[in-house]
Design a protein around this motif. Structure first.
Motif, PDB file in Angstrom:
ATOM      1  N   PRO A  20      -7.057  -6.885   2.129  1.00  0.00           N
ATOM      2  CA  PRO A  20      -5.767  -7.550   1.485  1.00  0.00           C
ATOM      3  C   PRO A  20      -4.933  -6.481   0.822  1.00  0.00           C
ATOM      4  O   PRO A  20      -4.850  -6.595  -0.379  1.00  0.00           O
ATOM      5  N   GLN A  21      -4.285  -5.629   1.642  1.00  0.00           N
ATOM      6  CA  GLN A  21      -3.591  -4.685   0.975  1.00  0.00           C
ATOM      7  C   GLN A  21      -2.351  -5.178  -0.060  1.00  0.00           C
ATOM      8  O   GLN A  21      -2.167  -4.563  -1.011  1.00  0.00           O
ATOM      9  N   GLN A  22      -1.647  -6.129   0.486  1.00  0.00           N
ATOM     10  CA  GLN A  22      -0.438  -6.615  -0.075  1.00  0.00           C
ATOM     11  C   GLN A  22      -0.842  -7.194  -1.457  1.00  0.00           C
ATOM     12  O   GLN A  22      -0.474  -6.935  -2.370  1.00  0.00           O
ATOM     13  N   ARG A  23      -2.095  -8.106  -1.427  1.00  0.00           N
ATOM     14  CA  ARG A  23      -2.285  -8.577  -2.627  1.00  0.00           C
ATOM     15  C   ARG A  23      -2.829  -7.575  -3.686  1.00  0.00           C
ATOM     16  O   ARG A  23      -2.658  -7.817  -4.683  1.00  0.00           O
ATOM     17  N   MET A  24      -3.567  -6.706  -3.038  1.00  0.00           N
ATOM     18  CA  MET A  24      -4.059  -5.673  -4.151  1.00  0.00           C
ATOM     19  C   MET A  24      -2.675  -4.760  -4.720  1.00  0.00           C
ATOM     20  O   MET A  24      -2.685  -4.544  -6.122  1.00  0.00           O
ATOM     21  N   ALA A  25      -1.905  -4.475  -3.931  1.00  0.00           N
ATOM     22  CA  ALA A  25      -0.643  -3.809  -4.485  1.00  0.00           C
ATOM     23  C   ALA A  25       0.075  -4.741  -5.499  1.00  0.00           C
ATOM     24  O   ALA A  25       0.477  -4.437  -6.540  1.00  0.00           O
ATOM     25  N   GLU A  26       0.208  -5.977  -5.045  1.00  0.00           N
ATOM     26  CA  GLU A  26       0.836  -6.931  -6.043  1.00  0.00           C
ATOM     27  C   GLU A  26       0.021  -7.099  -7.363  1.00  0.00           C
ATOM     28  O   GLU A  26       0.744  -6.926  -8.604  1.00  0.00           O
ATOM     29  N   HIS A  78       4.804   0.114   0.380  1.00  0.00           N
ATOM     30  CA  HIS A  78       5.740  -0.973   0.595  1.00  0.00           C
ATOM     31  C   HIS A  78       5.795  -2.205  -0.261  1.00  0.00           C
ATOM     32  O   HIS A  78       6.856  -2.416  -0.764  1.00  0.00           O
ATOM     33  N   ASN A  79       4.632  -2.744  -0.565  1.00  0.00           N
ATOM     34  CA  ASN A  79       4.547  -3.737  -1.607  1.00  0.00           C
ATOM     35  C   ASN A  79       4.852  -3.261  -3.041  1.00  0.00           C
ATOM     36  O   ASN A  79       5.241  -4.150  -3.726  1.00  0.00           O
ATOM     37  N   ILE A  80       4.150  -2.104  -3.492  1.00  0.00           N
ATOM     38  CA  ILE A  80       4.426  -1.596  -4.583  1.00  0.00           C
ATOM     39  C   ILE A  80       5.973  -1.292  -4.803  1.00  0.00           C
ATOM     40  O   ILE A  80       6.471  -1.798  -5.853  1.00  0.00           O
ATOM     41  N   HIS A  81       6.344  -0.779  -3.875  1.00  0.00           N
ATOM     42  CA  HIS A  81       7.928  -0.560  -3.966  1.00  0.00           C
ATOM     43  C   HIS A  81       8.814  -1.929  -4.214  1.00  0.00           C
ATOM     44  O   HIS A  81       9.527  -1.919  -5.295  1.00  0.00           O
ATOM     45  N   ALA A 132       0.532   2.738   4.054  1.00  0.00           N
ATOM     46  CA  ALA A 132       1.930   2.135   4.378  1.00  0.00           C
ATOM     47  C   ALA A 132       2.068   0.648   3.667  1.00  0.00           C
ATOM     48  O   ALA A 132       3.121   0.449   2.873  1.00  0.00           O
ATOM     49  N   SER A 133       1.308  -0.101   3.700  1.00  0.00           N
ATOM     50  CA  SER A 133       1.326  -1.447   3.275  1.00  0.00           C
ATOM     51  C   SER A 133       1.104  -1.379   1.695  1.00  0.00           C
ATOM     52  O   SER A 133       2.120  -2.099   0.934  1.00  0.00           O
ATOM     53  N   PHE A 134       0.350  -0.694   1.261  1.00  0.00           N
ATOM     54  CA  PHE A 134       0.396  -0.502  -0.238  1.00  0.00           C
ATOM     55  C   PHE A 134       1.932  -0.110  -0.771  1.00  0.00           C
ATOM     56  O   PHE A 134       2.267  -0.635  -1.691  1.00  0.00           O
TER      57      PHE A 134
END
Lengths: 335, 335
Positions: free
Chosen positions: A294-300, A79-82, A75-77
């Motif tokens: 840190p999924q958000q930072r990873m996605a970013e 969301h952030n990738i998008h 989910a978080s991945f």
DNA sequence: TTGAAAGCGGTACCAG
DNA sequence: CTGGTACCGCTTTCAA
């Protein structure tokens, strides 16, 4: 299903001119531009993306491949990738793929040339051979959560070993001695790294109890395992359990409670991932102590890197992120 | 990045033959077939999907558009769409889209001709105008969870009104009199149907208490609402709350408990959707009583219908599914 | 400012 | 069984 030729005829101009209008290019006389726009409206025209990609060799979209889109882990991945991709004018197509499962359709083949590159999240979404083929043919490839050692692919991973090691140590500091590790059934690099960490801590502190179970975490098996293990664990005086991921930890806790074991009073439970959701359960569960990645930072990082690669930077990286232990209500000191 | 021409040259055959081999067609002499296959391996060739689609005008893939892929609400839909489509040799690309949010990329444009048709799940993933354009140009279009009244689109909906009506009645049967409805902030047909049902029941039973709140359910607002409302609700002797969806119900319950209200002892809470997961909360929550929608059957219907449409059946349908009230631990009789 | 024409990488029909 | 060729719909020089 009008095409650019129809529009040209309808507007009394050439295809080139239509193309210019579609792409908002200058150098088109105002009236012609209007005429073309009207024709487009009238004929209900939308440019054929396939043809455009074929001509352009560029799609401005990222192919994101995960094992199971429904899994909260992504989910978080996603969301952030998008959102980050969007801010760069990039879109993303997502697809489900578990390369260990026999499937009718080959997504890689289908994605080919429909995207400018790939982000694979999680082992088993792609094989080493497939990765090699992609990388060799110059595609942008990023893998998150695993590293198959293929040249020219950027990998984004976490400190599985260190994080698990730290968590087990934390439990020991809290007085726990009889600690169980529940691993995912599937053999992956991640699962073996985490398990080794567990085993190494056990050895380092010379604990004379250790136990590992493996279980499929996509089904309700964790719940069942919890109910089956309850008596055993009591007998063996187990006071803490650390699990491969949150889903597993949640199901297990649920099963345990069903059998009268209370968490964390009798047994502490630790998860992994910090996915911020949990299944509806048969019992009231305490908020889960877990290892947060840190999924958000990873996605970013992934998206930014992707865009850079598109813009011709040829570097690739091996980025490793640190996880953090988040203590909530499912763990406590052992007396 | 070899193309079919390179392979032809390398294997000493014509492009036609290469094409035949790629597509596993008969009528190619064994040795040539081998030669071609070797060339493909050697040159690392993968057919260009864009070119193929352009020539074929067929993609064997479904475009699935949802508001937020990470939302647990879609998990079951996506899971089922994937597996059923796969069994027919169809794939699916998923994408995030919320047409009320300003976005850099137009997914509809990008998806154009890359898919054989569309499944939109949830209002706000597409506007009525967009739907009209798609339908008019002969695309296969299915909308799940809403019906914008556009010709030639198949709609799959649920009995929002009846289901909510039944749930509120159920609460009344259980002795509840002061019942609150918590709606989603976003104005949709669904939200107004559900709210009207609530209001109509209140009127039918001539209850002299009613209260509606609206709140954004994508954030933590429900939790905050719960904490803010707690005192008020006590004062107003509210004993039951019915929510627009499970996420809302969960957050609200969590907030309520934080303020010392116990669920279901003091207040019963009912959700909607039955999404089978819930957020990690600050408190131990009871399993949620909810209105379950048959997502699996809806997804199956959608895919099967999609395939039928591809195979030239021109019918479209308006299918309405029934929801069922699932009683768990967050509700009880009011004394 | 505009149009003609040559690709982009496949598929499929037609001849042989 | 095989190859030649027109075409799918759009972009992009190049000339005019």
């Amino acid at each position: 299903m009008a095409n650019i030729f129809d529009i040209a005829r309808e507007a009394g101009v050439s295809r080139s001119t239509v193309s210019r209008v579609i792409n908002n290019q200058p150098n088109v006389k105002y009236e012609k531009r209007i005429k073309v726009k009207e024709a487009i409206k009238r004929l209900n025209f939308t440019p054929n993306a396939a043809a455009r990609m074929l001509a352009l060799k560029k799609t401005y979209t990222i192919g994101v491949v995960v094992k199971e889109l429904g899994d909260v882990f992504y989910a978080s991945f996603i969301h952030n990738i998008h959102y980050i991709a969007d801010s760069y004018g990039y879109g993303a197509f997502y697809c489900n793929r578990n390369s260990t499962i026999q499937s009718e359709v080959n997504y890689l083949e289908r994605l080919n040339k429909q995207v400018d590159g790939y982000i694979f999240i999680g082992e088993k979404t792609v094989s080493k051979e497939e990765l090699e083929v992609l990388a060799r043919s110059g595609e942008i490839v990023i893998t998150i959560g695993f590293d198959l050692g293929v040249e020219n692919v950027t990998t984004i991973t976490i400190d599985n070993y260190e994080a698990t090691y730290g968590a087990v140590e934390k439990l020991i500091e809290q007085g726990h001695r009889n600690i169980v590790y529940i691993n995912a059934e599937e053999e992956t690099v991640e699962s073996s790294l985490r398990q080794s960490a567990y085993e190494d801590v056990i050895n380092k502190y010379e604990l004379n109890y250790s136990r590992v179970e493996r279980i499929d975490y996509l089904s309700d098996s964790a719940y069942n395992l919890g109910t089956e293990l309850a008596d055993d664990l009591k007998k063996e005086k187990v006071t803490a359990i650390i699990c491969f991921n949150d889903t597993l930890a949640t199901g297990l806790t649920d099963g345990l409670i069903t059998k009268g074991v209370s968490v964390p009073e009798d047994i502490s439970v630790v998860g992994f991932d910090d996915v911020a959701v949990r299944r509806i359960t048969s019992n009231n569960l305490p908020a889960l102590t877990t290892i947060s990645q840190p999924q958000q930072r990873m996605a970013e990082f992934a998206v930014r890197h992707f865009i850079k690669r598109v813009d011709d930077d040829q570097h690739h990286y091996h980025e490793k992120f640190k996880c953090v232990y988040v203590e909530r209500e499912s763990t406590k000191k052992s007396l």
